[in-house]
Enzyme design. Structure first.
Site, PDB file in Angstrom:
ATOM      1  CB  CYS A  73     -13.802 -15.224  12.113  1.00 56.53           C
ATOM      2  SG  CYS A  73     -15.174 -14.088  12.403  1.00 56.53           S
ATOM      3  CB  CYS A  77     -20.756 -18.457  14.175  1.00 57.88           C
ATOM      4  SG  CYS A  77     -20.748 -16.658  13.993  1.00 57.88           S
ATOM      5  CB  CYS A  80     -18.405 -20.594  11.604  1.00 60.36           C
ATOM      6  SG  CYS A  80     -17.401 -19.912  10.257  1.00 60.36           S
ATOM      7  CB  CYS A 117     -21.186 -14.687  -3.508  1.00 54.91           C
ATOM      8  SG  CYS A 117     -21.578 -14.261  -1.811  1.00 54.91           S
ATOM      9  CB  CYS A 148     -23.132 -11.347  -3.876  1.00 56.37           C
ATOM     10  SG  CYS A 148     -23.754 -11.763  -2.227  1.00 56.37           S
ATOM     11  CB  CYS A 208     -28.302 -12.148  -0.127  1.00 54.70           C
ATOM     12  SG  CYS A 208     -28.026 -13.924  -0.076  1.00 54.70           S
ATOM     13  NE  ARG A 280     -27.837 -18.420  -4.017  1.00 60.19           N
ATOM     14  CZ  ARG A 280     -27.913 -17.181  -3.554  1.00 60.19           C
ATOM     15  NH1 ARG A 280     -27.574 -16.907  -2.328  1.00 60.19           N
ATOM     16  NH2 ARG A 280     -28.296 -16.207  -4.347  1.00 60.19           N
TER      17      ARG A 280
END
Ligand code: SAM
Ligand code: DTB
Ligand code: SF4
Length: 333
Positions: A73, A77, A80, A117, A148, A208, A280
């Site tokens: 990616c 972040c 991550c 998801c 999702c 979400c 969650r």
């Protein structure tokens, strides 16, 4: 009742497009801070009371995750393992094929999940990615599972295409309070997160959105994250609260672990300020004792990620979670 905005709120109102509820004074930051600072037992009692007004307290919803496109990616972040900026040992892969995804969704359904998801390590999907994901959504819906996706930033047009394919929820986390955001991610800005959430909402897809704690923030900053989420108008239907999973190679590896009681406080405040949301208990459960997880349910968490993998890191396996839920007499949906 509308109260005078605090200095922090004024800064937000000038820097960001203010969610409507915030201008109506749904939750002031001061009030959320007051909540998170309550004596622990008072906080949990309040959260339980509100939880019981809106939900069966002995029921938890199960979502299973699948990484349909892993690693490589371009975003930075700092939590991550999938960012190409860091050496974490996560291999970049192409998008999974339909039959592999079908198999994983069938397995999730068989084990009792109600939502599937699909996550992709993208900054944002391209047109051809949306076509492929639309196909995957149809497969998931065909198995009578809720669908999702979490694919990064989403345009209004892409949100509408996913809605047409049958998407029920789109996950896009605010991740941090607005003030701390640039300490964690530099390749995009907070407003872009808010824009994606608006596009999802306008397309008629359930929102979400949650965040990560345990990244070295203080209690007030956790309150500020919840404040931001609670003042979205309307607030998200689903609110994942992640405890940082520390992965070697990421800048946040080695951060001082958050006291689990602080994690529980964050859940309780999310429950109180977003009474009708599914809150969650998300990443980080593998390192949480059963007693801490039980207190999270007590504090108002009523959904978990279910299955032995999150996206690239581990999660308790189906059997272990079934055993825990059985011990707590919790039914699943
Ligand atoms: N690339 C997309 C995006 O960022 O929106 C979707 C996938 S991304 C992995 C989804 C969310 O997972 C992030 O927003 C973050 O909240 C959470 N996450 C990622 N790595 C994590 C970690 N190490 N610990 C806890 N949560 C994490
Ligand atoms: C969310 O809030 N947490 C999930 C899901 N949404 C996509 C992801 C957690 C990822 C944890 C690190 C990993 O497994 O790569
Ligand atoms: Fe990319 Fe999402 Fe990971 Fe950020 S959280 S690096 S956008 S996969």
């Amino acid at each position: 009742m509308q109260t005078q905005p605090t200095t922090e709120q004024q800064v937000h109102l000038h820097t960001y497009k203010a969610p409507v509820a915030q201008t109506l004074g749904a939750w002031s930051l001061a009030k959320v801070v007051e909540l998170i600072n309550l004596p622990f037992n008072d906080l949990l009692f309040k959260a339980q009371e509100i939880h019981r007004e809106h939900f069966n307290p002995n029921e938890v919803q199960l979502s299973t995750l699948l990484s349909i496109k892993t690693g490589g990616c371009p975003e930075d972040c700092s939590y991550c393992p999938q960012s190409s900026h860091y050496e974490t040992g996560v291999e970049a892969s192409k998008i999974m094929d339909v039959e592999e995804v079908r198999k994983a969704a069938i397995e999730a359904k068989k084990n009792g999940a109600s939502r599937f998801c699909m996550g992709a390590a993208w900054r944002e999907p391209k047109d051809r990615d949306i076509e492929k994901v639309a196909e995957l959504i149809k497969v998931v819906k065909g198995l009578d599972l809720e669908a999702c996706c979490t694919l990064g930033m989403l345009s209004a047009q892409h949100a509408a295409s996913l809605k047409d394919a049958g998407l029920d929820y789109y996950n896009h986390n605010l991740d941090t309070a607005s003030d701390s955001y640039s300490d964690i991610i530099t390749t995009r800005v907070y407003q872009e997160r808010l824009d994606t959430l608006e596009n999802v909402r306008n397309a008629g897809v359930n929102v979400c959105s949650g965040g990560i704690v345990g990244m070295g923030e203080d209690r007030e900053s956790r309150a500020a994250l919840i404040h931001q989420l609670a003042n979205l108008d309307p607030y998200p239907e689903s609110v994942p609260i992640n405890n940082l999973v520390q992965v070697e190679g990421t800048p946040l590896y080695g951060t001082k672990e958050l006291d689990p009681l602080e994690f529980i406080r964050t859940i309780a405040v999310a429950r109180i300020t977003m009474p009708k949301s599914r809150v969650r208990l998300s990443a980080g459960r593998q390192n949480m004792s059963e007693a801490v997880q039980a207190l999270c349910f007590m504090a108002g968490a009523n959904s978990i990620f279910y299955g032995d993998k999150l996206l690239t890191t581990g999660n308790p396996d189906w059997e272990r979670d079934q055993a825990l839920l059985h011990k707590l007499d919790i039914k699943t949906s």
